[in-house]
Enzyme design. Structure first.
Site: not given
Ligand code: AMP
Ligand code: MG
Length: 534
Positions: A107, A110, A207, A277
């Site tokens: 989900g 951020r 997505r 995702d």
């Molecule tokens: P990503 O690897 O950036 O695609 O992120 C994978 C998941 O981790 C997604 O659900 C993002 O929303 C969550 N996520 C990544 N960084 C953060 C953060 N600093 N705070 C909260 N959720 C995060």
């Molecule tokens: Mg992501």
């Protein structure tokens, strides 16, 4: 009629995602498992002192928005400090496969969407803040983003757009005035870093994972409602949603994914984290994290340190991985179609379409039209890729210099070797005599093939220059812009924004930004390797 475009905080949002889909509106931002909905209504968490660092003028014009001052109500809204009457902020619920494993609920942890704006051409664009604070999907993380990763997303998504690669866009980059603590090297050494928020823009940020979480939790009504929403708003040409249209829609997603991947491959882009995702159902490049650009041509290369072991998301893996990801989307759609076998057509279409697009794009890069049989040109391309991979040759420089050399290869066969050697010298980081010999063998196939073209040499060169960018966002260039921005100097960021708007133009005054990666940047963290920490 008042033709003054509004400031961002004065813009009228509409909210089709929130109004037409199912959500929870408790505004409870504590991390938790969320069931039965497409989204959670959220509220951004204010930051200390928002300040505008970068603004995408052309996108803003298209959206009918005025450029804001460095500080003020518009920038407060772009930082999440001001939620206007027409915004209904939400975080989307999605799941996904990370590195091949089902990860359950992920989900928008951020990211939060504020709503949609209507552009000058009447189309609708969702505005999403990345780094505006926690949501129910934040798990153990803080909902924030650091300046270095935000600047990278801002610059690269705009650069990709101007390269002609389907992508989400970026409207603004805002410094928050807060610090964010990150363990950049994952070595137990967390450091305070400046925080920032990007406002990103896309018709929708849905997505593959939005569908996967609904199928995985057996929420078939919600699954169908999401498919209907996406089709009605973004694939209206397919007609009223229903089982046959779901199948055609999946084919269209496959087609768009093939288009996107072919273009990544053509410009040497490595996404770095192709989890399901991070795959847009619109076939847009989305979620710029530890991405990178090929410098030496190397199918095994990935910038992502988390992926150094298996290299699942390396450059050369991207076509296969996208197919695997499409297969996961197809599996999520099975409950919506009477005969799941019908979804196979989309997967086959991806494969054939990708091959055709890659052949066409690479022919253009080489100045070739389709006058020779596909198999013949494909063999020529395969042997070039092998030869490039066997030596240490900068992909971007090779094709750009080859374009400049094309007229000489066409008109002066006696000089072709000398001219080609200059191309190699301009593009090689190192090259042994044996490696050079292999490339010269390739030239002996390529030059006669090029001479079968009937267009004028200058026309061929012009075409090749339009297919082979001079300027890409080399990893070290982004890193230099970040280091400067972190100490308050935005000149490098501004210059890159300017130059990358016309990546296929010569812009001789900016030659140094098209130079070979310097030695110092070869293994430097941030320049050659990136962690997922952002
Ligand atoms: P990503 O690897 O950036 O695609 O992120 C994978 C998941 O981790 C997604 O659900 C993002 O929303 C969550 N996520 C990544 N960084 C953060 C953060 N600093 N705070 C909260 N959720 C995060
Ligand atoms: Mg992501």
């Amino acid at each position: 009629m008042n033709t003054h475009p509004p400031q961002f905080d004065q813009a009228a949002f509409h909210n089709s995602f929130v109004d037409e889909l199912r959500g929870e509106d408790s505004l409870d931002l504590r991390p938790r498992q969320v069931a039965g909905v497409h989204y959670s209504r959220v509220q951004p968490t204010p930051v200390r002192q928002p300040r505008l660092l970068a603004w995408s003028e052309e996108l803003a014009d298209f959206l009918g928005l005025a450029r804001p001052d460095e500080q003020g109500p518009a920038v407060e809204a772009l930082a999440g400090n001001r939620v206007t009457d027409t915004m209904k902020p939400f975080a989307a619920r999605y799941g996904g496969h990370q590195f091949g494993n089902w990860a359950g609920q992920l989900g928008d942890g951020r990211a939060m969407s504020l709503g949609e704006l209507t552009a000058r051409d009447g189309t609708s664009w969702e505005i999403q803040l990345k780094g505006a604070g926690p949501t129910p999907y934040s798990r153990r993380a803080d909902g924030r983003a650091v300046l270095r990763s935000s600047l990278r997303e801002f610059l690269c998504s705009e650069a990709m757009h101007y390269l002609g690669v389907p992508t989400t866009r970026a409207l603004s980059l805002v410094a928050t005035g807060d610090v964010v603590v990150r363990d950049m090297f994952y070595n137990g050494n967390p450091q305070p870093e400046p925080g920032a928020i990007v406002a990103r823009v896309a018709p929708t940020f849905v997505r593959f994972g939005n569908f996967q979480i609904l199928a995985a939790s057996g929420e078939i009504d919600n699954l169908r409602a999401l498919a209907d929403y996406v089709i009605r708003h973004h694939f209206a040409e397919l007609g009223e949603p229903g089982p046959a249209v779901y199948v055609r829609w999946f084919e269209e997603v496959s087609r768009r994914t093939a288009r996107m991947i072919a273009r990544w491959m053509a410009v040497g882009f490595v996404h770095g984290v192709m989890n399901t995702d991070n795959m847009s159902v619109l076939g847009l490049t989305i979620d710029y994290g530890p991405y990178g650009w090929l410098e030496p041509y190397d199918p095994d290369w990935t910038p992502n340190t988390t992926d150094f072991g298996t290299r699942r998301y390396a450059y050369g893996q991207q076509p296969q991985v996208a197919l695997w990801n499409l297969l996961q989307l197809a599996r999520a759609l099975v409950p919506l179609v009477p005969d799941p076998q019908e979804l196979r057509a989309g997967l086959d279409l991806y494969t054939s379409m990708l091959a055709a697009e890659q052949l066409q794009l690479t022919r253009r890069k080489l100045g070739l039209s389709a006058l020779a049989p596909d198999e013949e040109d494909q063999a020529l391309i395969d042997s070039l890729h092998e030869a490039l991979a066997a030596s240490e040759i900068d992909m971007t420089l090779f094709f750009r210099h080859l374009s400049q050399a094309a007229p000489a290869l066409l008109t002066a066969p006696a000089e072709q070797e000398a001219r080609f050697r200059e191309v190699l010298t301009a593009a090689a980081y190192s090259m042994t005599a044996d490696e050079e010999a292999v490339l010269l063998q390739w030239l002996a196939q390529y030059a006669p093939r090029l001479r079968r073209e009937t267009r004028a040499p200058e026309a061929i060169r012009t075409d090749m220059l339009a297919a082979n960018p001079k300027y890409v966002l080399r990893n070290y260039l982004a890193q230099l812009a970040i280091e400067a921005a972190e100490v308050g100097d935005l000149s490098k960021l501004n210059r890159l924004m300017e130059v990358l708007r016309n990546p296929y133009d010569e812009q001789p005054e900016h030659d140094e930004l098209a130079a070979k990666r310097p030695d110092w940047a070869r293994d430097k963290p941030g320049s050659a390797t990136l962690s997922c920490s952002s």
